[in-house]
Scaffold this motif. Structure first.
Motif, mmCIF file in Angstrom:
data_model
loop_
_atom_site.group_PDB
_atom_site.id
_atom_site.type_symbol
_atom_site.label_atom_id
_atom_site.label_comp_id
_atom_site.label_asym_id
_atom_site.label_seq_id
_atom_site.Cartn_x
_atom_site.Cartn_y
_atom_site.Cartn_z
ATOM 1 N N PRO A 1 -1.626 -10.925 -9.298
ATOM 2 C CA PRO A 1 -2.305 -10.630 -10.572
ATOM 3 C C PRO A 1 -3.784 -10.251 -10.393
ATOM 4 N N GLU A 2 -4.437 -10.822 -9.407
ATOM 5 C CA GLU A 2 -5.848 -10.504 -9.172
ATOM 6 C C GLU A 2 -6.057 -9.071 -8.689
ATOM 7 N N LYS A 3 -5.057 -8.491 -8.039
ATOM 8 C CA LYS A 3 -5.177 -7.141 -7.485
ATOM 9 C C LYS A 3 -4.418 -6.093 -8.297
ATOM 10 N N ALA A 4 -3.775 -6.491 -9.377
ATOM 11 C CA ALA A 4 -2.971 -5.569 -10.180
ATOM 12 C C ALA A 4 -3.803 -4.420 -10.725
ATOM 13 N N HIS A 5 -5.041 -4.698 -11.122
ATOM 14 C CA HIS A 5 -5.887 -3.625 -11.660
ATOM 15 C C HIS A 5 -6.204 -2.578 -10.600
ATOM 16 N N ASN A 6 -6.333 -2.979 -9.336
ATOM 17 C CA ASN A 6 -6.576 -2.006 -8.260
ATOM 18 C C ASN A 6 -5.360 -1.095 -8.067
ATOM 19 N N GLY B 1 0.821 -1.216 0.000
ATOM 20 C CA GLY B 1 0.000 0.000 0.000
ATOM 21 C C GLY B 1 0.852 1.262 0.000
ATOM 22 N N ILE B 2 1.894 1.291 0.813
ATOM 23 C CA ILE B 2 2.803 2.446 0.852
ATOM 24 C C ILE B 2 3.503 2.598 -0.502
ATOM 25 N N ALA B 3 3.938 1.498 -1.088
ATOM 26 C CA ALA B 3 4.612 1.560 -2.383
ATOM 27 C C ALA B 3 3.675 2.111 -3.460
ATOM 28 N N VAL B 4 2.441 1.620 -3.499
ATOM 29 C CA VAL B 4 1.473 2.114 -4.489
ATOM 30 C C VAL B 4 1.146 3.582 -4.214
ATOM 31 N N LEU B 5 1.006 3.963 -2.950
ATOM 32 C CA LEU B 5 0.744 5.360 -2.599
ATOM 33 C C LEU B 5 1.893 6.259 -3.044
ATOM 34 N N SER B 6 3.135 5.787 -2.900
ATOM 35 C CA SER B 6 4.283 6.598 -3.336
ATOM 36 C C SER B 6 4.252 6.805 -4.845
ATOM 37 N N GLY C 1 6.760 11.337 -18.764
ATOM 38 C CA GLY C 1 6.561 10.100 -19.513
ATOM 39 C C GLY C 1 7.204 8.905 -18.844
ATOM 40 N N ALA C 2 8.408 9.111 -18.346
ATOM 41 C CA ALA C 2 9.120 8.004 -17.711
ATOM 42 C C ALA C 2 8.431 7.572 -16.421
ATOM 43 N N PHE C 3 7.959 8.526 -15.627
ATOM 44 C CA PHE C 3 7.314 8.154 -14.368
ATOM 45 C C PHE C 3 5.990 7.449 -14.632
ATOM 46 N N TRP C 4 5.191 7.980 -15.553
ATOM 47 C CA TRP C 4 3.913 7.328 -15.873
ATOM 48 C C TRP C 4 4.134 5.885 -16.278
ATOM 49 N N ALA C 5 4.986 5.707 -17.274
ATOM 50 C CA ALA C 5 5.210 4.364 -17.814
ATOM 51 C C ALA C 5 5.756 3.429 -16.746
ATOM 52 N N THR C 6 6.722 3.907 -15.985
ATOM 53 C CA THR C 6 7.350 3.066 -14.977
ATOM 54 C C THR C 6 6.408 2.805 -13.813
ATOM 55 N N ALA C 7 5.714 3.834 -13.332
ATOM 56 C CA ALA C 7 4.818 3.667 -12.180
ATOM 57 C C ALA C 7 3.688 2.687 -12.489
ATOM 58 N N LEU C 8 3.130 2.775 -13.670
ATOM 59 C CA LEU C 8 2.041 1.855 -14.016
ATOM 60 C C LEU C 8 2.545 0.420 -14.125
ATOM 61 N N ALA C 9 3.710 0.242 -14.716
ATOM 62 C CA ALA C 9 4.270 -1.105 -14.821
ATOM 63 C C ALA C 9 4.608 -1.663 -13.441
ATOM 64 N N VAL C 10 5.184 -0.838 -12.592
ATOM 65 C CA VAL C 10 5.565 -1.280 -11.253
ATOM 66 C C VAL C 10 4.329 -1.562 -10.402
ATOM 67 N N ALA C 11 3.318 -0.709 -10.485
ATOM 68 C CA ALA C 11 2.105 -0.898 -9.679
ATOM 69 C C ALA C 11 1.504 -2.277 -9.916
ATOM 70 N N GLY C 12 1.441 -2.686 -11.165
ATOM 71 C CA GLY C 12 0.894 -3.997 -11.478
ATOM 72 C C GLY C 12 1.743 -5.145 -10.962
ATOM 73 N N ARG C 13 3.031 -4.916 -10.815
ATOM 74 C CA ARG C 13 3.938 -5.971 -10.329
ATOM 75 C C ARG C 13 4.032 -6.017 -8.811
ATOM 76 N N LEU C 14 3.512 -5.002 -8.123
ATOM 77 C CA LEU C 14 3.609 -4.967 -6.658
ATOM 78 C C LEU C 14 2.637 -5.918 -5.977
ATOM 79 N N THR C 15 1.576 -6.265 -6.658
ATOM 80 C CA THR C 15 0.517 -7.060 -6.047
ATOM 81 C C THR C 15 0.363 -8.388 -6.786
#
Length: 185
Positions: free
Chosen positions: A121-126, A15-20, A105-119
């Motif tokens: 697969p069932e919770k990646a969309h959240n 949660g902290i990682a996704v919030l960051s 551009g770099a933050f958007w692309a990287t943050a979205l890719a990382v967010a999906g990998r933090l959780t």
């Protein structure tokens, strides 16, 4: 007692990682659109015309992440955006605008890719939706808040508040919540 390491994040750490990431996206998108609302003040602050100040909106840039660890890329971008808020001259402001473009551009692309990998697969969309909430918050109230802040404290106050948002995201990302994420092969 269960031991937690960087490879098995708890729900709190995730949660902290996704919030960051969300806060980082909010800061980058706000910084990208902020000059539109305060362009006359920036021009006056540097004794330039609005046309000259408008260059800061059009400064392009490219940042290639290459094969770097995604966590390191996020740290660098968040740090860079925080530094961009302190422009002592118009030339430095233009350079900082280039940094914002690089960051966006770099933050958007990287943050979205990382967010999906933090959780899982069932919770990646959240996680991805939460990061996109930062984009929405930046586009709707972020720029208006920046313009309001400029009215209270000057245009520098707007940039500094965005820099502080970025600094908060950077500090949160330094916590052991954001695991090492090398590029997928």
């Amino acid at each position: 007692m269960t031991q937690v390491n960087n490879h098995t994040p708890t729900a709190f750490r995730t949660g902290i990682a996704v919030l960051s990431l969300t806060l980082g996206v909010f800061a980058t998108v706000t910084a990208e659109f902020l000059p539109v609302g305060i362009l006359p003040e920036v021009a006056a602050g540097f004794n330039n015309t609005e046309g000259q100040a408008g260059i800061m909106i059009t400064v392009p840039g490219i940042l290639a992440a290459g094969r770097a660890d995604r966590r390191s890329v996020l740290w660098f971008i968040s740090f860079l955006l925080g530094v961009a808020a302190w422009a002592p001259s118009f030339s430095i402001l233009l350079i900082s605008r280039a940094m914002v473009v690089l960051c966006l551009g770099a933050f958007w692309a990287t943050a979205l890719a990382v967010a999906g990998r933090l959780t899982t697969p069932e919770k990646a969309h959240n996680a991805t939706a939460t990061v996109f909430a930062g984009v929405t918050a930046a586009m709707i109230p972020g720029v208006q808040f920046g313009t309001f802040t400029a009215g209270l404290f000057s245009w520098r106050g707007s940039f500094i508040s965005t820099g502080l948002d970025s600094a908060a995201a950077f500090l949160m990302q330094l916590l052991p919540c954001l695991p090492c994420m090398p590029e997928r092969q």
